[in-house]
Design an enzyme around this catalytic site. Structure first.
Site, PDB file in Angstrom:
ATOM      1  N   ASP A 100       0.715  -1.363  -0.022  1.00 63.86           N
ATOM      2  CA  ASP A 100      -0.226   0.119   0.441  1.00 63.86           C
ATOM      3  C   ASP A 100       0.867   1.287  -0.263  1.00 63.86           C
ATOM      4  OD1 ASP A 100      -2.658   1.229   1.104  1.00 63.86           O
ATOM      5  OD2 ASP A 100      -3.343  -0.441   1.344  1.00 63.86           O
ATOM      6  N   ASP A 202      -3.527   4.807  -2.248  1.00 65.13           N
ATOM      7  CA  ASP A 202      -4.411   4.875  -1.346  1.00 65.13           C
ATOM      8  C   ASP A 202      -5.392   6.616  -1.662  1.00 65.13           C
ATOM      9  OD1 ASP A 202      -6.073   4.144   1.659  1.00 65.13           O
ATOM     10  OD2 ASP A 202      -5.385   5.855   2.072  1.00 65.13           O
ATOM     11  N   GLU A 270      -7.153   3.232  -5.610  1.00 66.86           N
ATOM     12  CA  GLU A 270      -8.351   3.087  -5.108  1.00 66.86           C
ATOM     13  C   GLU A 270      -9.170   4.783  -5.685  1.00 66.86           C
ATOM     14  OE1 GLU A 270     -10.649   3.997  -1.073  1.00 66.86           O
ATOM     15  OE2 GLU A 270      -8.409   4.805  -0.849  1.00 66.86           O
ATOM     16  N   HIS A 332     -11.387  -3.916   2.488  1.00 65.64           N
ATOM     17  CA  HIS A 332     -10.709  -4.165   4.206  1.00 65.64           C
ATOM     18  C   HIS A 332     -11.892  -2.263   4.902  1.00 65.64           C
ATOM     19  CE1 HIS A 332      -8.542  -1.028   2.382  1.00 65.64           C
ATOM     20  NE2 HIS A 332      -8.424  -0.423   3.459  1.00 65.64           N
ATOM     21  N   ASP A 333     -12.738  -1.924   3.639  1.00 66.13           N
ATOM     22  CA  ASP A 333     -13.599  -0.741   4.053  1.00 66.13           C
ATOM     23  C   ASP A 333     -15.024  -1.220   4.248  1.00 66.13           C
ATOM     24  OD1 ASP A 333     -11.445   0.569   4.726  1.00 66.13           O
ATOM     25  OD2 ASP A 333     -11.551   1.159   2.581  1.00 66.13           O
TER      26      ASP A 333
HETATM   27  C1  GLC Z   1      -8.625   4.431   2.054  1.00 69.90           C
HETATM   28  C2  GLC Z   1      -8.052   2.835   2.953  1.00 69.90           C
HETATM   29  C3  GLC Z   1      -9.477   3.100   4.163  1.00 69.90           C
HETATM   30  C4  GLC Z   1      -8.409   4.284   5.228  1.00 69.90           C
HETATM   31  C5  GLC Z   1      -8.589   5.686   3.394  1.00 69.90           C
HETATM   32  C6  GLC Z   1      -7.745   6.617   4.658  1.00 69.90           C
HETATM   33  O1  GLC Z   1     -10.449   4.906   1.899  1.00 69.90           O
HETATM   34  O2  GLC Z   1      -8.955   2.023   1.733  1.00 69.90           O
HETATM   35  O3  GLC Z   1      -9.035   2.112   5.099  1.00 69.90           O
HETATM   36  O4  GLC Z   1      -9.467   4.850   5.731  1.00 69.90           O
HETATM   37  O5  GLC Z   1      -8.455   5.251   3.472  1.00 69.90           O
HETATM   38  O6  GLC Z   1      -6.446   6.392   4.510  1.00 69.90           O
END
Ligand code: GLC
Length: 530
Positions: A100, A202, A270, A332-333
């Site tokens: 990541d 991210d 993402e 994970h979200d």
């Molecule tokens: C992304 C991650 C998430 C995190 C957010 C802030 O959405 O997937 O888990 O809380 O970024 O970094």
């Protein structure tokens, strides 16, 4: 098999490192733990790449997405030698290792921010986004944090606000300062030089914002979020606090850095953008930005043949020439797949994920159908859940269930989140010995995909099918397969198929047999056509 680069033919498996395998007994997973499960990943399951969520030094306000050092390992997860050993163990088994990268924000405990906040004339002041209050003392603009409340935090020492798109403990870096880009790219080189095969970026589209920091407008009355609810955040159109066109130059620079390395390195961003065209723009006009923006469209889709088919087709139709698609059903979200759509449908979903065109990503534990854990409000760990009741993500982050021993074989200690209640029956060991288990279905699908050029790189074409069924053909020079997925719980007639043979059924009892005239409820078939 082909001229396709590895990231197009592979299957990615996401590991949330806190929850995969604990080698020390402190109740939190770690890098040596992951390394100890490498045979499971490469051989038992048979994926081709792992993506590991953040393991960097961090105060863990957002469980590692608040980085206080971009070029090291949090002692809780091990050390840099453990990381090298992990990459080496992966590579020895032919697995790629993706990590990541969190460019939008650091931790407020990162030395860069500590310096930045120390005085207005500190050389690192401009590494973050600082603004005066408005003349009436109010916030610099109306932007809201994803995790609740304004995205501005007042700092008493210097009398200014700093921007944080997420927690106040996650100040946004100022990418309009070239020194930030230079320092962050040095961090990337650190890992590239340690042979990582790629990065998951991210909140990639959030990095560049409106340079004038203009207010976001309110949403029109009839507007509805395509993603999960963020409370008040959803009452604004986020046209100025993310998605700025300058992201594209940043990702062109990023890609040039990746492309300067051999063997080929990969990137997936993402990107939560509801507009398909804008989403697709992150491939780059000349395919010179991200290798892929993550395609989250199926995660929030109602589970119906029409809905899923229309999203797949929408995605296919906006891809720039030569761009490679990807599919994802959980991370994970997000709430666990099985708990969103049900156990039977989740088997059909597994077939969907592993037969559509494009690179699939499997979220750890989905292969054993792990369910969303119900975490009592007082036990919530996720800061988002504590700020906004119902938004917590702990339920999909519980420890991996390896066997029926205490703590599911994840840890000899007290686990950081409780293991889900059904672990004694739902675990890797138990499912390996059950031929029809979810795990054995994933294994069979993964093994089949590996031998099938049509599935790995073939074309995609939707086939007309009765209501409730989604059928599509995948074809390459070496062969043609038809995938028929029944999204309903009732039997549905098969589309006409001539002379096919069932390669794999989600029910696992007609593999190798003739094509039936009907699909049973929640059944999926891979059919080999002559
Ligand atoms: C992304 C991650 C998430 C995190 C957010 C802030 O959405 O997937 O888990 O809380 O970024 O970094």
């Amino acid at each position: 098999m082909s001229a396709h680069p590895w990231w197009q033919t592979t299957v990615i498996y996401q590991i949330y490192p806190r929850s995969f395998m604990d080698s020390t007994g402190n109740g939190v997973g770690d890098l040596p733990g992951i390394t100890s499960r490498m045979d499971y990943l490469a051989d038992t399951l048979g994926v081709g790449a792992i993506w590991i969520s953040p393991f960097y030094p961090s105060p863990m306000a957002d469980f590692g997405y608040d980085v206080s050092n971009y070029t090291d390992v949090h002692p809780m997860f091990g050390n840099i030698n453990d990381f090298d050993a992990l990459v080496d163990a992966a590579h020895r088994r032919g697995l790629k290792a993706i990590i990541d990268w969190v460019p939008n924000h650091s931790s407020d405990e990162h030395p860069w921010f500590v310096e930045s906040r120390s005085s207005r004339d500190n050389p690192k002041r401009d590494w973050y986004v600082w603004r005066d209050p408005k003349p009436d003392g109010s916030l610099p603009n109306n932007w809201l944090s994803f995790f609740g409340g304004p995205s501005w935090e007042f700092d008493d020492t210097t009398g200014q606000y700093y921007l944080h798109s997420f927690l106040a403990k996650q100040p946004d870096l100022n990418w309009r300062n070239p020194e930030v880009q230079e320092a962050m790219f040095e961090g990337l080189q650190f890992w590239l030089d340690r042979d990582v095969d790629g990065f998951r970026i991210d909140v990639a589209h959030v990095v560049m914002k409106d340079p004038e920091l203009r207010d976001n407008p309110r949403v029109p009355e009839d507007w509805k979020s395509k993603f999960k609810s963020h409370g008040e955040y959803d009452t604004f159109l986020h046209i100025h606090d993310k998605g700025h066109e300058d992201n594209h130059q940043l990702f062109r620079d990023f890609r040039a850095l990746l492309d300067s390395y051999q063997p080929v390195r990969y990137s997936v961003g993402e990107i939560h953008i509801p507009d398909w065209e804008e989403w697709a723009s992150y491939y780059g006009e000349d395919l010179d930005e991200l290798h892929m923006p993550y395609n989250f469209s199926m995660i929030h889709a109602p589970w119906s043949a029409d809905e899923i088919a229309s999203r797949v087709n929408a995605m296919e139709s906006v891809l720039p020439a030569g761009a490679w698609p990807n599919q994802v059903l959980g991370n994970h979200d997000e709430k666990r797949l099985v708990s969103r759509i049900g156990a039977d449908a989740a088997r059909v979903a597994a077939m969907l994920l592993l037969t559509l065109r494009g690179t699939p990503t499997i979220y750890y534990g989905d292969e054993i159908a792990m369910t969303e854990a119900d975490i009592a409000p007082e036990d919530q760990q996720d800061p988002w859940g504590r700020n906004l009741p119902g938004a917590g993500r702990d339920g999909c982050r519980t420890p991996m269930q390896w066997d029926a021993s205490p703590s599911a074989g994840f840890s000899p200690g007290t686990t950081w989140l409780p293991v889900t209640a059904d672990y004694a029956n739902r675990n890797v060991e138990a499912q390996l010995s059950e031929p029809g288990s979810n795990l054995n279905l994933y294994r069979a699908l993964l093994a089949y995909r590996k031998t099938s050029p049509a599935l790995q790189t073939g074309t995609y074409e939707q086939i007309e099918a009765p209501d409730g069924l989604y059928a599509f053909a995948r074809e390459s020079e070496q062969g043609r397969v038809l995938i028929a997925l029944n999204f309903t719980e009732d039997a549905v007639a098969m589309p006409d198929v001539v002379n096919g043979k069932v390669a794999l059924s989600t029910h696992r009892d007609i593999d190798g047999g003739d094509v039936p005239t009907t699909l049973r409820g929640s059944e999926g078939l891979i059919i080999e056509l002559p």
